[in-house]
Write an enzyme that holds these catalytic residues in place. Structure first.
Site, mmCIF file in Angstrom:
data_model
loop_
_atom_site.group_PDB
_atom_site.id
_atom_site.type_symbol
_atom_site.label_atom_id
_atom_site.label_comp_id
_atom_site.label_asym_id
_atom_site.label_seq_id
_atom_site.Cartn_x
_atom_site.Cartn_y
_atom_site.Cartn_z
ATOM 1 N N PRO A 163 66.687 -19.787 -3.261
ATOM 2 C CA PRO A 163 66.726 -21.193 -3.678
ATOM 3 C C PRO A 163 66.920 -22.101 -2.469
ATOM 4 O O PRO A 163 67.652 -21.770 -1.523
ATOM 5 C CB PRO A 163 67.940 -21.256 -4.610
ATOM 6 C CG PRO A 163 68.177 -19.846 -5.041
ATOM 7 C CD PRO A 163 67.778 -19.000 -3.865
ATOM 8 N N ASN A 217 72.051 -26.183 5.138
ATOM 9 C CA ASN A 217 73.051 -25.124 5.264
ATOM 10 C C ASN A 217 73.245 -24.689 6.708
ATOM 11 O O ASN A 217 72.279 -24.563 7.466
ATOM 12 C CB ASN A 217 72.621 -23.926 4.422
ATOM 13 C CG ASN A 217 73.611 -22.786 4.487
ATOM 14 O OD1 ASN A 217 73.489 -21.896 5.313
ATOM 15 N ND2 ASN A 217 74.612 -22.807 3.626
ATOM 16 N N THR A 257 71.743 -31.306 -1.462
ATOM 17 C CA THR A 257 71.531 -31.519 -2.894
ATOM 18 C C THR A 257 72.732 -31.078 -3.721
ATOM 19 O O THR A 257 73.568 -30.293 -3.270
ATOM 20 C CB THR A 257 70.305 -30.736 -3.382
ATOM 21 O OG1 THR A 257 70.546 -29.331 -3.206
ATOM 22 C CG2 THR A 257 69.051 -31.137 -2.615
ATOM 23 N N GLY A 267 71.670 -16.427 -9.504
ATOM 24 C CA GLY A 267 70.673 -17.205 -10.223
ATOM 25 C C GLY A 267 70.364 -18.532 -9.564
ATOM 26 O O GLY A 267 70.932 -18.894 -8.535
ATOM 27 N N TYR A 322 89.107 -28.862 10.796
ATOM 28 C CA TYR A 322 87.688 -28.827 11.121
ATOM 29 C C TYR A 322 87.551 -28.839 12.644
ATOM 30 O O TYR A 322 87.853 -29.840 13.293
ATOM 31 C CB TYR A 322 87.021 -30.056 10.503
ATOM 32 C CG TYR A 322 85.513 -30.033 10.437
ATOM 33 C CD1 TYR A 322 84.870 -29.896 9.213
ATOM 34 C CD2 TYR A 322 84.740 -30.201 11.564
ATOM 35 C CE1 TYR A 322 83.480 -29.907 9.130
ATOM 36 C CE2 TYR A 322 83.359 -30.208 11.500
ATOM 37 C CZ TYR A 322 82.730 -30.072 10.280
ATOM 38 O OH TYR A 322 81.360 -30.088 10.202
ATOM 39 N N ARG A 356 74.060 -32.777 17.919
ATOM 40 C CA ARG A 356 73.820 -31.369 18.267
ATOM 41 C C ARG A 356 72.412 -31.166 18.826
ATOM 42 O O ARG A 356 72.207 -30.412 19.776
ATOM 43 C CB ARG A 356 74.040 -30.500 17.038
ATOM 44 C CG ARG A 356 74.046 -29.022 17.312
ATOM 45 C CD ARG A 356 74.398 -28.255 16.085
ATOM 46 N NE ARG A 356 73.671 -28.781 14.938
ATOM 47 C CZ ARG A 356 73.707 -28.250 13.733
ATOM 48 N NH1 ARG A 356 74.468 -27.196 13.515
ATOM 49 N NH2 ARG A 356 73.019 -28.756 12.739
ATOM 50 N N GLY A 399 67.536 -26.294 -1.322
ATOM 51 C CA GLY A 399 67.818 -27.670 -1.715
ATOM 52 C C GLY A 399 67.358 -28.640 -0.650
ATOM 53 O O GLY A 399 66.184 -28.968 -0.534
ATOM 54 N N GLY A 400 68.308 -29.086 0.198
ATOM 55 C CA GLY A 400 67.946 -29.986 1.282
ATOM 56 C C GLY A 400 67.775 -29.278 2.608
ATOM 57 O O GLY A 400 67.393 -29.894 3.609
ATOM 58 N N GLY A 401 68.082 -27.984 2.670
ATOM 59 C CA GLY A 401 67.905 -27.218 3.898
ATOM 60 C C GLY A 401 68.962 -27.473 4.952
ATOM 61 O O GLY A 401 68.764 -27.157 6.124
#
Length: 562
Positions: free
Chosen positions: A135, A141, A210, A272, A474, A413, A137-139
């Site tokens: 799957p 990750n 997304t 899924g 972070y 980056r 979404g917006g890529g």
């Protein structure tokens, strides 16, 4: 044309937007001092796409025909550019590899379903052909959750949910909205805002991620202190599996056994394809403010955030940067004019006369939403806590600037890669009682890794989300690798990244607070949730997907795959 927006194949965001240091006169000296890189040296741009050697699609005629029947001819894409766009996410290793033309396994097709019925047809067809479904979404990750396994011999289909982008309904009485999983952050907020509502979820990747991706990775947003993480916001969902659909109604709470909703959250496509999500939504606030504060030390800032979390105040944002990140933030400022140009030096002179060590000062941003009277009350409570811990209020100006620029940081980056430096992030969470040791030991681990490599590196940190029992830290790190060879650069990157991640485990923190596991963090999963906990997770995944057709290789360490 599919009508779905994608990011650059070689970097973050959209074409035409890029980071520049030319309007930030203090940044070049700062970077030279910290990592020895001259920002004024001409960078090396990404290669031309035409120079890449893209493996040919392995999509067979029969499966191809079935997919085209399901979604339409134009929505099955086997072009090289689109397949490469769907090969990697936007992690540092992803960007180094794609710029180097390292494409050992590329999806054989990108499929764009228009609705859940088409998703079902695609899933059933690919699984029947013993193919792999990833799957998409917006890529955005950055933990390795989107890339096909290099040794995968089966057909790989990237299932892009970009056409499923609508807010389907709002239950105003319940404060719930039903939204398709492929909706990007700006698009879903625009649709909700038009009806007077907001979801309030704003991760760093907001513009390019997304709703389905947020759920699949257990995302957290900048305003999670008020609105909750995506795990709190998500109330129900629909998830397509081979031959069936999981339907979870948007209930306020249940006692229906182990939570299937929680199983889907963070499952990274292995349980899924998420098609719809019911989420909590809230009326648009009357007022919204981000106020900047300054603390004399990192310890003082952390103590203040802890006390705020225990107080009656409920800010939307509680963020404090360490001294390194504060210095970096100040170096990123554009030149001021008039009174603003004089105010900073005057303030710092006053603080020095009060005994402040300005090299240890820590910048903080705290957000407020609600009625004017509510904001006044909350700012009063927070102001007293800040003062108690030696901090001072800087005001709305710096806070507004932070609010405007908060989604632009990832562009840096790409700029660093162009000039020969590697920059990345690692985030974690731990109890309040563990945070200071966790911070100190992680910074030390990064610096020791730099020393072992013989490079000049920099590490900085901020607290980004506060909870009753603890907070998220972070970390950002950057260094110039001691080689121009991409594969060797990745090895050196991993030496630093592994030192940081191991520090998380050694200091009783988690391997990831909101970026997910993917393949990058899977090595430490058994340390994080215990071998027995990993048994449970592996058993769950295997029971749902015995043929390993659903995004295999993510979440679990390699030796736990079946």
């Amino acid at each position: 044309m599919t009508g779905v927006k994608h990011q650059k194949w070689w970097g973050w965001g959209v074409e035409g937007i890029a980071f520049t240091h030319e309007d930030k006169p203090r940044l070049a000296p700062f970077v030279m001092e910290k990592i020895g890189i001259d920002l004024n040296t001409p960078g090396t741009p990404p290669p031309a796409f035409e120079d890449l050697k893209v493996p040919a699609s392995q999509l067979g005629d029969d499966l191809g025909a079935t997919l085209r029947d399901a979604v339409g001819e134009q929505y099955v894409d086997t072009t090289d550019l689109n397949r490469v766009v769907h090969t990697y996410g936007k992690g540092l290793v992803d960007l180094v590899r794609v710029r180097a033309g390292d494409l050992p396994r590329v999806p054989d097709a990108v499929v764009y379903p228009a609705d859940e019925d088409q998703v079902r047809q695609v899933v059933d067809a690919v699984v029947a052909a013993d193919g792999v479904i990833i799957p998409f979404g917006g890529g955005s990750n950055i933990s390795g959750s989107l890339t096909p396994q290099p040794a995968e011999q089966r057909v790989v289909v990237s299932l892009d949910l970009g056409r499923l982008s609508r807010v389907l309904e709002v239950d105003e009485a319940a404060g719930l909205a039903r939204i398709q999983a492929g909706a990007l952050g700006p698009d879903l907020e625009e649709q909700l805002n038009a009806r007077g509502w907001t979801m309030g979820h704003q991760p760093d990747s907001f513009k390019h991620s997304t709703l389905g991706g947020w759920v699949a990775t257990r995302s957290s947003g900048m305003q999670s202190d008020r609105y909750g993480d995506i795990a709190d916001i998500t109330r129900g969902m629909r998830v397509v599996l081979p031959g069936k659909v999981i339907v979870l109604r948007p209930l306020p709470s249940t006692s229906s056994g182990p939570s299937v909703r929680e199983m889907i959250l963070g499952s990274e496509g292995r349980l899924g394809v998420i098609t719809e999500v019911w989420v909590n939504v809230h009326r648009l606030p009357e007022n919204r403010e981000i106020i900047a504060y300054l603390f004399p030390t990192w310890a003082a800032g952390i103590a203040a955030m802890h006390e705020i979390s225990e107080s009656d105040a409920a800010p939307t944002v509680t963020r404090v940067s360490d001294a390194n990140e504060t210095a970096f933030s100040l170096s990123m400022q554009k030149p001021s004019k008039g009174l603003a140009a004089k105010a900073g030096p005057i303030l710092f002179n006053v603080l020095e006369r009060r005994g402040w060590d300005l090299s240890a000062a820590c910048l903080s941003y705290i957000g407020y939403e609600g009625t004017e009277s509510h904001l006044k009350y909350e700012k009063g409570l927070v102001g007293k806590i800040v003062k108690k811990h030696g901090g001072i209020k800087l005001g709305k100006g710096p806070g507004s600037l932070y609010d405007q620029k908060k989604f632009d940081t990832p562009y840096i980056r790409d700029f660093l890669l162009d000039i020969g430096a590697l920059g990345d992030v690692s985030e974690t969470a731990a109890p309040w009682s563990k945070l200071m040791n966790l911070y100190a030991n992680t910074i030390r681990a990064a610096n020791e890794a730099y020393a072992e490599l013989g490079v000049k590196g920099f590490a900085m940190c901020h607290l980004s989300h506060s909870y009753h029992s603890g907070a998220c830290l972070y970390f950002t790190f950057a260094f110039p690798p001691a080689t121009d060879v991409p594969a060797e650069q990745i090895e050196q990157y991993w030496q630093v990244k592994k030192a940081i991640q191991q520090s998380f485990i050694d200091n009783e923190a988690t391997i990831s607070h909101h970026h997910g596991v993917g393949t990058d963090h899977a090595h430490w999963l058994e340390d994080d949730i215990s071998p027995a906990g990993t048994d449970v997770m592996a058993g769950l995944l295997k029971s749902v997907d015995p043929g390993r057709n659903l995004n295999p290789g993510t979440l679990l360490p390699a030796h736990r795959e079946w």
